[in-house]
Design an enzyme around this catalytic site. Structure first.
Site, short mmCIF file in Angstrom:
data_model
loop_
_atom_site.label_atom_id
_atom_site.label_comp_id
_atom_site.label_asym_id
_atom_site.label_seq_id
_atom_site.Cartn_x
_atom_site.Cartn_y
_atom_site.Cartn_z
N GLU A 1 0.87 -1.18 0.00
CA GLU A 1 0.00 0.00 0.00
C GLU A 1 0.90 1.22 0.00
O GLU A 1 1.41 1.63 1.04
CB GLU A 1 -0.87 0.00 1.26
CG GLU A 1 -1.99 -1.00 1.22
CD GLU A 1 -3.07 -0.59 0.26
OE1 GLU A 1 -3.48 -1.44 -0.53
OE2 GLU A 1 -3.49 0.57 0.27
N CYS B 1 -2.36 9.55 2.61
CA CYS B 1 -1.91 9.11 1.28
C CYS B 1 -2.83 9.63 0.18
O CYS B 1 -2.38 9.92 -0.92
CB CYS B 1 -1.80 7.59 1.22
SG CYS B 1 -3.32 6.77 1.69
P1 NAD Z 1 7.17 4.71 7.89
O1 NAD Z 1 8.45 5.49 8.00
O2 NAD Z 1 6.33 4.54 9.10
O3 NAD Z 1 7.57 3.30 7.26
C1 NAD Z 1 6.62 2.27 7.06
C2 NAD Z 1 7.17 0.96 7.60
O4 NAD Z 1 8.36 0.62 6.90
C3 NAD Z 1 7.52 1.04 9.08
O5 NAD Z 1 7.00 -0.11 9.73
C4 NAD Z 1 9.03 1.08 9.11
O6 NAD Z 1 9.58 0.44 10.23
C5 NAD Z 1 9.41 0.34 7.83
N1 NAD Z 1 10.67 0.83 7.28
C6 NAD Z 1 11.05 2.12 7.13
N2 NAD Z 1 12.28 2.19 6.54
C7 NAD Z 1 12.67 0.92 6.32
C8 NAD Z 1 13.85 0.32 5.73
N3 NAD Z 1 14.84 1.05 5.26
N4 NAD Z 1 13.90 -1.03 5.66
C9 NAD Z 1 12.88 -1.80 6.13
N5 NAD Z 1 11.76 -1.28 6.68
C10 NAD Z 1 11.64 0.04 6.79
O7 NAD Z 1 6.22 5.35 6.85
P2 NAD Z 1 6.52 6.10 5.50
O8 NAD Z 1 7.23 5.18 4.58
O9 NAD Z 1 7.06 7.47 5.76
O10 NAD Z 1 4.96 6.25 5.07
C11 NAD Z 1 4.48 7.27 4.35
C12 NAD Z 1 4.12 6.73 2.97
O11 NAD Z 1 3.11 5.75 3.10
C13 NAD Z 1 3.55 7.81 2.07
O12 NAD Z 1 4.13 7.68 0.79
C14 NAD Z 1 2.07 7.46 2.01
O13 NAD Z 1 1.43 7.87 0.83
C15 NAD Z 1 2.11 5.97 2.14
N6 NAD Z 1 0.82 5.49 2.64
C16 NAD Z 1 0.07 4.74 1.82
C17 NAD Z 1 -1.18 4.32 2.25
C18 NAD Z 1 -2.03 3.49 1.37
O14 NAD Z 1 -2.98 2.90 1.91
N7 NAD Z 1 -1.78 3.42 0.08
C19 NAD Z 1 -1.63 4.67 3.53
C20 NAD Z 1 -0.80 5.45 4.32
C21 NAD Z 1 0.44 5.84 3.89
#
Ligand code: NAD
Length: 429
Positions: free
Chosen positions: A213, A247
């Site tokens: 997602e 998102c």
């Molecule tokens: P985040 O930093 O919370 O990361 C998400 C998960 O990935 C966490 O559990 C984290 O521990 C893990 N993670 C982070 N870096 C990592 C790495 N290098 N290696 C392994 N695991 C790792 O969240 P984020 O990525 O900043 O989330 C924001 C993004 O999520 C935006 O792009 C948003 O659009 C997207 N999003 C999508 C939806 C959807 O339903 N499509 C919903 C909410 C957010």
């Protein structure tokens, strides 16, 4: 933080519980789902307080967009799961005309759910209800970027759910990296595209199926047939919830130069009506999640003319709802997903120009169309492709039980967004 041994032990216990057949019982799954719902009901104050600590999320947003959504999802799953689970009769072919062909919906096994920080309860736990209903055991890794919520989930969940089948692992990138070395039967990830690629690579090593997602940009097209007062309110509502860290928040606007001036004028008035002359003091606005994101968003403010807002307070993690004009389509604010309270406006003189603009870029997560003209709505819907579309409103296409997503176990659950959801909402203006 969970240690490497804790993680391994949790996965091992979940695997043994699955192999024992604990989750095969439909009654067991229903009991777990009811207990999960009770967890939300009995701990509303704890969840609201954690969300306020992490994001200064107002109570009404915490309840409407996190807890209620989770409770409704369980109510819906409970009302449908008998139907989803029972073996499905399939139409016989000439080869099977004397047989009774059936499709059985088996659980995958042990599922890993990786949540993101922006809706930290919902994104960590919504996939869990589907996974439980389908008979899986689950390892949940809430986002470390919203630590108060992660801690609350880790503290509460074991009090309500079976301790062998369901486990919460806390930690950041090192813990997630460690977890991803393990073999799972399904991975459900919500977060950025960059990390999505890491998750997909790790899953590929074991040919583990994944749901990703991810993020993206969600353009809003407005034409001059709309009631601007209504359009501005609906667009700003979608943009200001969670301070734009959603998102599917409207990402940028495509409209004529003339409409741009009207939009800015109405937006200035509406924002003042909602948040007062000093929005920073309003109890109804969230905060940016951390300083890193404040710095990222602040850079975007340099890429256009600030028509409304523009105030930044790094210490308070605050950026005012801001409208940017005179923005280059090549600037970072137009190439990155904004994920914050900044709304750039790009001038286009027709729906055709808007279509070319949209189609020259990555597919939108959502396309928002504001037009009272049915032929324009249809033109944009049929000549673009996006994860979802919503006509004359923002975000509410997600509130209906219309966005169907696969969940671990071959069933469907409603209510998540993403490029895999094909949901179109049409509203009359
Ligand atoms: P985040 O930093 O919370 O990361 C998400 C998960 O990935 C966490 O559990 C984290 O521990 C893990 N993670 C982070 N870096 C990592 C790495 N290098 N290696 C392994 N695991 C790792 O969240 P984020 O990525 O900043 O989330 C924001 C993004 O999520 C935006 O792009 C948003 O659009 C997207 N999003 C999508 C939806 C959807 O339903 N499509 C919903 C909410 C957010």
């Amino acid at each position: 933080m969970s240690s490497s041994e804790d993680m391994k032990r949790a996965i091992q216990r979940a695997r043994e519980a699955f192999q024992c057949g604990t989750t095969l019982s439909i009654d067991f799954r229903k009991r777990q789902l009811k207990a999960l719902k009770r967890m939300y009901e009995e701990n509303e104050a704890a969840f609201c307080s954690a969300l306020a600590q992490d994001l200064k999320k107002p109570k009404q947003e915490a309840i409407l967009l996190e807890l209620n959504l989770l409770k409704d999802d369980i109510t819906y799953i409970l009302s449908r799961m008998d139907d989803w689970i029972k073996p499905e009769k399939i139409a016989p072919t000439i080869m099977t005309m004397f047989d009774q062909p059936l499709v059985y919906h088996d659980p995958y096994g042990v599922v890993l759910v990786l949540g993101a920080w922006n809706y930290p309860v919902q994104l960590a736990l919504l996939p869990v209800s589907g996974a439980i209903a389908a008979g899986n055991c689950v390892i949940i890794k809430p986002s470390e970027v919203s630590p108060a919520t992660a801690e609350t989930i880790a503290k509460l969940l074991p009090k309500y759910l079976d301790k062998e089948c369901y486990h919460v692992i806390c930690g950041g990138i090192p813990e997630t990296t460690e977890l991803l070395k393990e073999r799972f039967d399904y991975i459900f990830y919500t977060g950025s595209t960059a990390v999505g690629k890491i998750v997909r690579d790790a899953a590929n090593k074991n040919l583990t199926p994944v749901t990703l997602e991810l993020g993206g940009k969600s353009p809003v097209y407005i034409d001059d047939s709309v009631d601007m007062e209504v359009a501005v309110r609906r667009i700003l509502w979608g943009k200001c919830i969670n301070l734009g860290q959603t998102c599917i928040a409207p990402d940028y606007i495509l409209c004529s130069k003339q409409l741009q001036d009207k939009f800015v004028e109405v937006a200035r008035r509406v924002l003042e009506e909602w948040y007062g002359t000093n929005p920073k003091a309003s109890p109804d606005l969230c905060r940016v999640i951390n300083e890193k994101h404040v710095d990222r968003l602040s850079e975007y403010l340099k890429e256009g003319t600030v028509a409304v807002g523009g105030e930044v307070d790094r210490e308070q993690l605050y950026i005012a709802p801001t409208i940017l004009t005179d923005v280059s389509p090549k600037s970072k604010v137009m190439t990155d997903e904004i994920f914050g309270p900044i709304l750039p406006i790009i001038s286009v003189e027709s729906a055709y120009e808007a279509i070319s603009f949209i189609n020259a870029r990555e597919k939108p997560l959502v396309l928002y169309i504001f037009s009272a003209l049915e032929n324009i709505q249809k033109l944009l819907l049929s000549h673009t492709s996006s994860g979802g579309s919503c006509v004359n409103d923002t975000m509410i296409h997600l509130s209906g039980r219309g966005a169907q997503l696969p969940v671990p176990g071959g069933m469907n659950v409603w209510g998540l967004c993403g490029l895999s959801c094909l949901c179109v909402c049409l509203l009359v203006m």
